[in-house]
Design a protein around this motif. Structure first.
Motif, PDB file in Angstrom:
ATOM      1  N   HIS A 171       0.853  -1.184   0.000  1.00  0.00           N
ATOM      2  CA  HIS A 171       0.000   0.000   0.000  1.00  0.00           C
ATOM      3  C   HIS A 171       0.889   1.234   0.000  1.00  0.00           C
ATOM      4  O   HIS A 171       1.751   1.380   0.862  1.00  0.00           O
ATOM      5  N   HIS A 172       0.698   2.088  -0.995  1.00  0.00           N
ATOM      6  CA  HIS A 172       1.460   3.323  -1.096  1.00  0.00           C
ATOM      7  C   HIS A 172       0.560   4.489  -0.736  1.00  0.00           C
ATOM      8  O   HIS A 172      -0.604   4.529  -1.129  1.00  0.00           O
ATOM      9  N   SER A 173       1.119   5.446  -0.034  1.00  0.00           N
ATOM     10  CA  SER A 173       0.373   6.652   0.327  1.00  0.00           C
ATOM     11  C   SER A 173       0.566   7.720  -0.751  1.00  0.00           C
ATOM     12  O   SER A 173       1.436   7.599  -1.623  1.00  0.00           O
ATOM     13  N   LEU A 174      -0.229   8.756  -0.647  1.00  0.00           N
ATOM     14  CA  LEU A 174      -0.079   9.896  -1.548  1.00  0.00           C
ATOM     15  C   LEU A 174       1.319  10.505  -1.384  1.00  0.00           C
ATOM     16  O   LEU A 174       1.948  10.904  -2.363  1.00  0.00           O
ATOM     17  N   TRP A 186       0.893   0.650  -7.383  1.00  0.00           N
ATOM     18  CA  TRP A 186       0.740   2.106  -7.334  1.00  0.00           C
ATOM     19  C   TRP A 186      -0.637   2.540  -7.844  1.00  0.00           C
ATOM     20  O   TRP A 186      -1.020   3.697  -7.711  1.00  0.00           O
ATOM     21  N   CYS A 187      -1.366   1.652  -8.450  1.00  0.00           N
ATOM     22  CA  CYS A 187      -2.608   1.970  -9.148  1.00  0.00           C
ATOM     23  C   CYS A 187      -3.625   2.700  -8.252  1.00  0.00           C
ATOM     24  O   CYS A 187      -4.217   3.693  -8.661  1.00  0.00           O
ATOM     25  N   VAL A 226      -2.555   6.275  -7.514  1.00  0.00           N
ATOM     26  CA  VAL A 226      -2.627   7.067  -8.749  1.00  0.00           C
ATOM     27  C   VAL A 226      -4.085   7.437  -9.021  1.00  0.00           C
ATOM     28  O   VAL A 226      -4.378   8.583  -9.381  1.00  0.00           O
ATOM     29  N   ASP A 227      -5.004   6.513  -8.820  1.00  0.00           N
ATOM     30  CA  ASP A 227      -6.432   6.821  -8.944  1.00  0.00           C
ATOM     31  C   ASP A 227      -6.863   7.877  -7.939  1.00  0.00           C
ATOM     32  O   ASP A 227      -7.670   8.757  -8.263  1.00  0.00           O
ATOM     33  N   GLU A 228      -6.336   7.781  -6.723  1.00  0.00           N
ATOM     34  CA  GLU A 228      -6.658   8.782  -5.695  1.00  0.00           C
ATOM     35  C   GLU A 228      -6.201  10.169  -6.146  1.00  0.00           C
ATOM     36  O   GLU A 228      -6.924  11.155  -6.008  1.00  0.00           O
ATOM     37  N   LEU A 229      -4.986  10.255  -6.682  1.00  0.00           N
ATOM     38  CA  LEU A 229      -4.476  11.535  -7.183  1.00  0.00           C
ATOM     39  C   LEU A 229      -5.362  12.066  -8.302  1.00  0.00           C
ATOM     40  O   LEU A 229      -5.684  13.256  -8.321  1.00  0.00           O
ATOM     41  N   LEU A 247       3.138   7.228 -14.429  1.00  0.00           N
ATOM     42  CA  LEU A 247       1.695   7.218 -14.184  1.00  0.00           C
ATOM     43  C   LEU A 247       0.974   6.304 -15.179  1.00  0.00           C
ATOM     44  O   LEU A 247       0.095   5.527 -14.794  1.00  0.00           O
ATOM     45  N   GLU A 248       1.336   6.390 -16.445  1.00  0.00           N
ATOM     46  CA  GLU A 248       0.727   5.523 -17.459  1.00  0.00           C
ATOM     47  C   GLU A 248       0.992   4.060 -17.152  1.00  0.00           C
ATOM     48  O   GLU A 248       0.094   3.223 -17.224  1.00  0.00           O
ATOM     49  N   GLN A 249       2.230   3.746 -16.806  1.00  0.00           N
ATOM     50  CA  GLN A 249       2.621   2.367 -16.537  1.00  0.00           C
ATOM     51  C   GLN A 249       1.915   1.830 -15.295  1.00  0.00           C
ATOM     52  O   GLN A 249       1.504   0.668 -15.276  1.00  0.00           O
ATOM     53  N   ALA A 250       1.769   2.645 -14.277  1.00  0.00           N
ATOM     54  CA  ALA A 250       1.091   2.212 -13.049  1.00  0.00           C
ATOM     55  C   ALA A 250      -0.325   1.755 -13.345  1.00  0.00           C
ATOM     56  O   ALA A 250      -0.789   0.736 -12.825  1.00  0.00           O
ATOM     57  N   ILE A 251      -1.020   2.492 -14.204  1.00  0.00           N
ATOM     58  CA  ILE A 251      -2.400   2.147 -14.555  1.00  0.00           C
ATOM     59  C   ILE A 251      -2.426   0.950 -15.509  1.00  0.00           C
ATOM     60  O   ILE A 251      -3.174  -0.002 -15.292  1.00  0.00           O
ATOM     61  N   GLU A 252      -1.608   0.983 -16.550  1.00  0.00           N
ATOM     62  CA  GLU A 252      -1.602  -0.099 -17.537  1.00  0.00           C
ATOM     63  C   GLU A 252      -1.270  -1.446 -16.913  1.00  0.00           C
ATOM     64  O   GLU A 252      -1.859  -2.466 -17.269  1.00  0.00           O
TER      65      GLU A 252
END
Length: 77
Positions: free
Chosen positions: A6-9, A64-65, A68-71, A54-59
């Motif tokens: 789990h990663h934080s902002l 990190w997904c 990244v969605d939270e951001l 950011l693209e890679q995290a989602i893809e």
């Protein structure tokens, strides 16, 4: 067994090479916004390396997904 990380902002901002203190994140969110259907990774305020991360995290649906969605959500308020 849950082996996900789990990663934080704050972690995400540090990963992106940005100041990661709460006040710095609040300032960033106050200065930057996404509109309509604008994709997070396509925003003009990212460097090329940040955009790729950011693209890679989602893809890749990486660990990190979620943050990244939270951001993405925070930048739309």
């Amino acid at each position: 067994m849950d082996t996900s990380t789990h990663h934080s902002l704050n972690d995400l901002f540090a990963q992106l090479g940005l100041a990661s203190e709460d006040a710095a994140i609040d300032e960033f969110l106050g200065r930057h916004h996404l509109s309509g259907e604008e994709k997070l990774a396509k925003a003009s305020f990212w460097s090329e390396n940040q955009r790729r991360f950011l693209e890679q995290a989602i893809e890749d649906d990486s660990d990190w997904c979620e943050v990244v969605d939270e951001l993405d959500t925070l930048l739309r308020h």
